[in-house]
Design a protein around this motif. Structure first.
Motif, PDB file in Angstrom:
ATOM      1  N   GLN A 130       1.036  -1.126  -0.078  1.00 27.68           N
ATOM      2  CA  GLN A 130      -0.418   0.145   0.310  1.00 27.68           C
ATOM      3  C   GLN A 130       0.921   0.904   0.184  1.00 27.68           C
ATOM      4  O   GLN A 130       0.110   1.788   0.554  1.00 27.68           O
ATOM      5  N   ALA A 131       2.126   1.460  -0.406  1.00 27.26           N
ATOM      6  CA  ALA A 131       3.630   2.169  -0.358  1.00 27.26           C
ATOM      7  C   ALA A 131       3.382   2.521  -2.183  1.00 27.26           C
ATOM      8  O   ALA A 131       3.187   1.913  -2.644  1.00 27.26           O
ATOM      9  N   LYS A 132       3.593   4.125  -1.478  1.00 28.22           N
ATOM     10  CA  LYS A 132       4.159   4.440  -3.173  1.00 28.22           C
ATOM     11  C   LYS A 132       5.764   5.330  -3.039  1.00 28.22           C
ATOM     12  O   LYS A 132       6.692   5.747  -3.790  1.00 28.22           O
ATOM     13  N   ASP A 133       6.693   5.399  -1.892  1.00 30.35           N
ATOM     14  CA  ASP A 133       7.686   5.547  -1.422  1.00 30.35           C
ATOM     15  C   ASP A 133       8.444   4.826  -0.376  1.00 30.35           C
ATOM     16  O   ASP A 133       7.657   4.645   0.525  1.00 30.35           O
ATOM     17  N   LEU A 134       9.189   5.311   0.033  1.00 25.49           N
ATOM     18  CA  LEU A 134      10.576   4.374   0.630  1.00 25.49           C
ATOM     19  C   LEU A 134      10.128   4.644   2.482  1.00 25.49           C
ATOM     20  O   LEU A 134       9.418   3.181   3.279  1.00 25.49           O
ATOM     21  N   ASP A 135       9.374   5.641   2.372  1.00 28.51           N
ATOM     22  CA  ASP A 135       9.311   6.318   4.065  1.00 28.51           C
ATOM     23  C   ASP A 135       8.346   5.210   4.249  1.00 28.51           C
ATOM     24  O   ASP A 135       7.663   4.985   5.890  1.00 28.51           O
ATOM     25  N   THR A 136       7.624   5.500   3.401  1.00 26.18           N
ATOM     26  CA  THR A 136       5.874   5.397   4.149  1.00 26.18           C
ATOM     27  C   THR A 136       6.003   2.837   3.538  1.00 26.18           C
ATOM     28  O   THR A 136       5.117   2.621   4.368  1.00 26.18           O
ATOM     29  N   ALA A 137       6.455   2.714   2.596  1.00 23.05           N
ATOM     30  CA  ALA A 137       6.789   1.203   2.958  1.00 23.05           C
ATOM     31  C   ALA A 137       7.347   0.736   3.952  1.00 23.05           C
ATOM     32  O   ALA A 137       6.909  -0.194   5.185  1.00 23.05           O
ATOM     33  N   GLN A 138       8.479   1.807   4.431  1.00 30.55           N
ATOM     34  CA  GLN A 138       9.320   1.052   5.959  1.00 30.55           C
ATOM     35  C   GLN A 138       8.584   1.191   7.303  1.00 30.55           C
ATOM     36  O   GLN A 138       8.443  -0.003   8.353  1.00 30.55           O
ATOM     37  N   GLU A 139       7.955   2.394   7.696  1.00 27.62           N
ATOM     38  CA  GLU A 139       6.649   2.511   8.097  1.00 27.62           C
ATOM     39  C   GLU A 139       5.927   1.250   8.459  1.00 27.62           C
ATOM     40  O   GLU A 139       5.084   0.860   9.353  1.00 27.62           O
ATOM     41  N   HIS A 140       4.914   1.358   7.225  1.00 27.99           N
ATOM     42  CA  HIS A 140       4.128   0.314   7.056  1.00 27.99           C
ATOM     43  C   HIS A 140       4.767  -1.279   7.303  1.00 27.99           C
ATOM     44  O   HIS A 140       3.823  -2.505   8.532  1.00 27.99           O
ATOM     45  N   LYS A 141       6.092  -2.029   7.597  1.00 26.45           N
ATOM     46  CA  LYS A 141       6.713  -2.910   7.962  1.00 26.45           C
ATOM     47  C   LYS A 141       6.982  -3.079   8.998  1.00 26.45           C
ATOM     48  O   LYS A 141       6.609  -3.876   9.757  1.00 26.45           O
ATOM     49  N   LEU A 142       7.239  -1.481  10.403  1.00 26.76           N
ATOM     50  CA  LEU A 142       7.158  -1.696  11.455  1.00 26.76           C
ATOM     51  C   LEU A 142       5.898  -1.986  11.587  1.00 26.76           C
ATOM     52  O   LEU A 142       6.054  -2.761  12.794  1.00 26.76           O
ATOM     53  N   GLU A 143       5.189  -1.078  10.997  1.00 28.27           N
ATOM     54  CA  GLU A 143       3.635  -1.233  11.724  1.00 28.27           C
ATOM     55  C   GLU A 143       3.007  -2.995  11.813  1.00 28.27           C
ATOM     56  O   GLU A 143       2.822  -3.443  13.073  1.00 28.27           O
ATOM     57  N   LEU A 144       3.052  -3.127  10.689  1.00 30.37           N
ATOM     58  CA  LEU A 144       3.000  -4.500  10.024  1.00 30.37           C
ATOM     59  C   LEU A 144       3.550  -5.378  11.228  1.00 30.37           C
ATOM     60  O   LEU A 144       3.145  -6.217  12.417  1.00 30.37           O
ATOM     61  N   THR A 145       5.111  -5.875  11.935  1.00 30.58           N
ATOM     62  CA  THR A 145       5.625  -5.729  13.119  1.00 30.58           C
ATOM     63  C   THR A 145       5.181  -6.003  14.252  1.00 30.58           C
ATOM     64  O   THR A 145       5.146  -6.818  14.963  1.00 30.58           O
ATOM     65  N   CYS A 146       4.571  -4.918  14.320  1.00 29.30           N
ATOM     66  CA  CYS A 146       3.987  -4.427  15.663  1.00 29.30           C
ATOM     67  C   CYS A 146       2.892  -4.488  15.295  1.00 29.30           C
ATOM     68  O   CYS A 146       2.804  -5.851  17.295  1.00 29.30           O
ATOM     69  N   ARG A 147       2.250  -5.184  14.839  1.00 28.20           N
ATOM     70  CA  ARG A 147       1.020  -5.590  15.651  1.00 28.20           C
ATOM     71  C   ARG A 147       1.199  -7.477  15.079  1.00 28.20           C
ATOM     72  O   ARG A 147       0.340  -8.091  16.049  1.00 28.20           O
ATOM     73  N   LYS A 148       1.969  -8.155  14.478  1.00 33.40           N
ATOM     74  CA  LYS A 148       1.924  -9.359  14.377  1.00 33.40           C
ATOM     75  C   LYS A 148       2.739  -9.780  15.888  1.00 33.40           C
ATOM     76  O   LYS A 148       1.982 -10.966  16.435  1.00 33.40           O
ATOM     77  N   LEU A 149       3.382  -9.031  16.627  1.00 30.79           N
ATOM     78  CA  LEU A 149       3.712  -9.111  18.095  1.00 30.79           C
ATOM     79  C   LEU A 149       2.863  -9.121  18.803  1.00 30.79           C
ATOM     80  O   LEU A 149       2.777  -9.062  20.178  1.00 30.79           O
ATOM     81  N   LYS A 150       1.543  -7.948  18.424  1.00 31.68           N
ATOM     82  CA  LYS A 150       0.238  -8.555  19.542  1.00 31.68           C
ATOM     83  C   LYS A 150       1.020  -8.021  20.844  1.00 31.68           C
ATOM     84  O   LYS A 150       0.575  -7.352  21.654  1.00 31.68           O
ATOM     85  N   LEU A 151       1.430  -6.395  20.416  1.00 30.08           N
ATOM     86  CA  LEU A 151       2.289  -5.761  21.509  1.00 30.08           C
ATOM     87  C   LEU A 151       1.589  -4.608  22.647  1.00 30.08           C
ATOM     88  O   LEU A 151       0.366  -4.517  21.312  1.00 30.08           O
ATOM     89  N   LYS A 152       1.213  -4.679  23.266  1.00 27.07           N
ATOM     90  CA  LYS A 152       0.577  -3.684  24.080  1.00 27.07           C
ATOM     91  C   LYS A 152       1.356  -2.621  24.796  1.00 27.07           C
ATOM     92  O   LYS A 152       3.145  -3.054  25.864  1.00 27.07           O
ATOM     93  N   PRO A 153       1.012  -1.687  25.344  1.00 30.67           N
ATOM     94  CA  PRO A 153       1.537  -0.837  26.496  1.00 30.67           C
ATOM     95  C   PRO A 153       2.102  -1.902  27.869  1.00 30.67           C
ATOM     96  O   PRO A 153       1.182  -2.481  28.503  1.00 30.67           O
ATOM     97  N   GLY A 154       3.195  -1.450  28.066  1.00 33.40           N
ATOM     98  CA  GLY A 154       4.322  -1.573  29.176  1.00 33.40           C
ATOM     99  C   GLY A 154       4.997  -3.126  28.846  1.00 33.40           C
ATOM    100  O   GLY A 154       5.726  -4.146  29.746  1.00 33.40           O
ATOM    101  N   MET A 155       4.529  -3.533  27.345  1.00 31.71           N
ATOM    102  CA  MET A 155       5.880  -3.955  27.539  1.00 31.71           C
ATOM    103  C   MET A 155       7.533  -5.189  26.967  1.00 31.71           C
ATOM    104  O   MET A 155       7.958  -3.059  27.028  1.00 31.71           O
ATOM    105  N   ARG A 156       7.759  -5.995  27.294  1.00 31.55           N
ATOM    106  CA  ARG A 156       9.603  -5.754  27.352  1.00 31.55           C
ATOM    107  C   ARG A 156       9.553  -6.279  25.780  1.00 31.55           C
ATOM    108  O   ARG A 156       9.397  -7.514  26.060  1.00 31.55           O
ATOM    109  N   VAL A 157      10.195  -6.008  24.668  1.00 30.27           N
ATOM    110  CA  VAL A 157      10.545  -6.224  23.639  1.00 30.27           C
ATOM    111  C   VAL A 157      11.958  -6.406  23.337  1.00 30.27           C
ATOM    112  O   VAL A 157      12.608  -5.346  23.654  1.00 30.27           O
ATOM    113  N   LEU A 158      12.456  -8.082  22.924  1.00 30.96           N
ATOM    114  CA  LEU A 158      14.366  -7.502  22.632  1.00 30.96           C
ATOM    115  C   LEU A 158      14.033  -7.323  21.283  1.00 30.96           C
ATOM    116  O   LEU A 158      12.934  -8.164  20.674  1.00 30.96           O
ATOM    117  N   ASP A 159      15.524  -6.445  20.846  1.00 34.15           N
ATOM    118  CA  ASP A 159      15.461  -6.655  19.026  1.00 34.15           C
ATOM    119  C   ASP A 159      16.661  -6.936  19.084  1.00 34.15           C
ATOM    120  O   ASP A 159      18.323  -7.024  19.632  1.00 34.15           O
TER     121      ASP A 159
END
Length: 377
Positions: A130-159
């Motif tokens: 759904q992206a037409k430029d690099l900034d949007t494509a990367q933001e969408h990837k990060l958002e999709l990754t967060c949703r897949k991990l089902k992140l919620k406030p207060g969680m501790r995440v290791l990268d």
């Protein structure tokens, strides 16, 4: 048959001509390019390009055609036997050698990566549906990754392999989580700390194998690894999965984002190994599956490798536009320019030909109760 005639015959199968007029045709400046490529494979071809001995207007199209026609499978470089044996017999990604890629690639210069990457400095594949430029494509990837991990406030995440902290910054800002990132690049930590200042984000300069000892009593709610598994190597895949299993809570999720190849049993590309990612090796699907056995349940497997073509072409465009400024730095000479161009465009061609893939795996330790549903963007 001469080497030139043999090359003409092979390249014709990919509709490529030597000294032809089309943008994907090979332009020779020296007669030894073909013998060099036949003897050394992509190592010889790439080094000849770096030396300025041949050119191609659109390298991405050249490589896409070459790989789609499977030309490489019809050439058996006589001088790469030791390269193949070395990768089969030795653990080239052992703890002592693991730091080499950080020093040779990721520490090249933050100015290079700031020029080439998007505004968040994400050095992995964007998500372009759904992206037409690099900034949007990367933001969408990060958002999709967060949703897949089902992140919620207060969680501790290791990268694991956190780069300059792009995922951690996004997750902390948008999902209210605390993050710890590990990398083997001093340059990434230096800039990453600056970019994530004021956020609940911590950077560690460590090998991933150090993590169980560091976090023995502090497991994480979720673990993410974007573009690091390619550096782990087949002899260490199981160890890597064991490490993640040990630092992840029982009901946590692990997202593994990695480039992969269609089949195992072939050694890494010798040019990429020598000049871009030393000691790296792309996994096949079975490598990931076997490494995860009895440690994880595979909840989801998502292939969006076609997006990497667009990502690499966008990086190349940024690199070209920024080159006049970059070349003021003496370490970025003409040979570096040709090397980096060859890297970005040959990889774009490989993804376009679907010769290599990009997978996001979501894994759990016990299986998600009921079922896991991949979130929509």
């Amino acid at each position: 048959m001469s080497s030139q005639d043999f090359a003409n015959e092979l390249l014709a199968k990919a509709d490529i001509q030597i000294n032809g007029s089309r943008p994907w045709d090979l332009q020779l400046h020296r007669n030894d390019v073909i013998p060099r490529a036949l003897a050394h494979g992509n190592l010889g071809l790439g080094e000849a390009y770096m030396d300025g001995h041949w050119d191609c207007e659109h390298l991405d199209q050249f490589f896409s055609r070459l790989l789609q026609a499977r030309i490489a499978e019809q050439v058996h470089p006589s001088r790469l036997v030791m390269h193949s044996l070395k990768n089969r017999l030795f653990n080239l990604q052992g703890k002592k050698r693991a730091w080499e890629v950080g020093q040779k690639h990721y520490d090249l210069g933050n100015d290079l990566y700031q020029t080439m990457l998007d505004k968040r400095m994400v050095y992995t594949c964007g998500f372009w549906t759904q992206a037409k430029d690099l900034d949007t494509a990367q933001e969408h990837k990060l958002e999709l990754t967060c949703r897949k991990l089902k992140l919620k406030p207060g969680m501790r995440v290791l990268d694991v392999g956190c780069g300059w902290g792009s995922f951690m910054q996004y997750a902390a800002e948008h999902y209210g989580v605390e993050c710890v990132g590990v990398t083997i690049s001093k340059a990434q930590i230096e800039l990453g700390k600056e970019r994530c200042k004021g956020l609940p984000v911590e950077f560690l300069l460590n090998d991933y194998r150090d993590l169980p000892a560091i976090f023995a009593d502090k497991p994480f709610d979720a673990v993410v690894s974007l573009g690091m598994f390619e550096h782990v190597g087949p002899k260490n895949h199981r160890t890597y999965m064991q490490v993640v299993n040990q630092v992840l809570k029982e009901h946590g999720l692990f997202l593994l984002h990695t480039i992969g190849r269609n089949a195992g049993g072939t050694p890494p590309d010798p040019w990429i190994d020598k000049y871009i990612f030393p000691n790296g090796e792309l996994p096949a699907i079975r490598h990931v599956g076997e490494a995860a056995e009895k440690l994880f349940v595979v909840e989801d497997l998502h292939n969006f490798g076609a997006s990497y073509d667009k990502t690499l072409m966008a990086w190349h465009d940024n690199f070209e536009q920024g080159w006049p400024e970059l070349q003021k730095n003496a370490k970025y000479d003409t040979r570096f320019y040709r090397m980096w161009r060859y890297y970005l465009l040959s990889c774009a061609g490989a993804f376009r030909a679907r010769n290599i893939q990009l997978w996001q795996w979501v894994l759990s330790k016990q299986g998600v109760e009921g079922h896991y549903e991949r979130p929509a963007l």
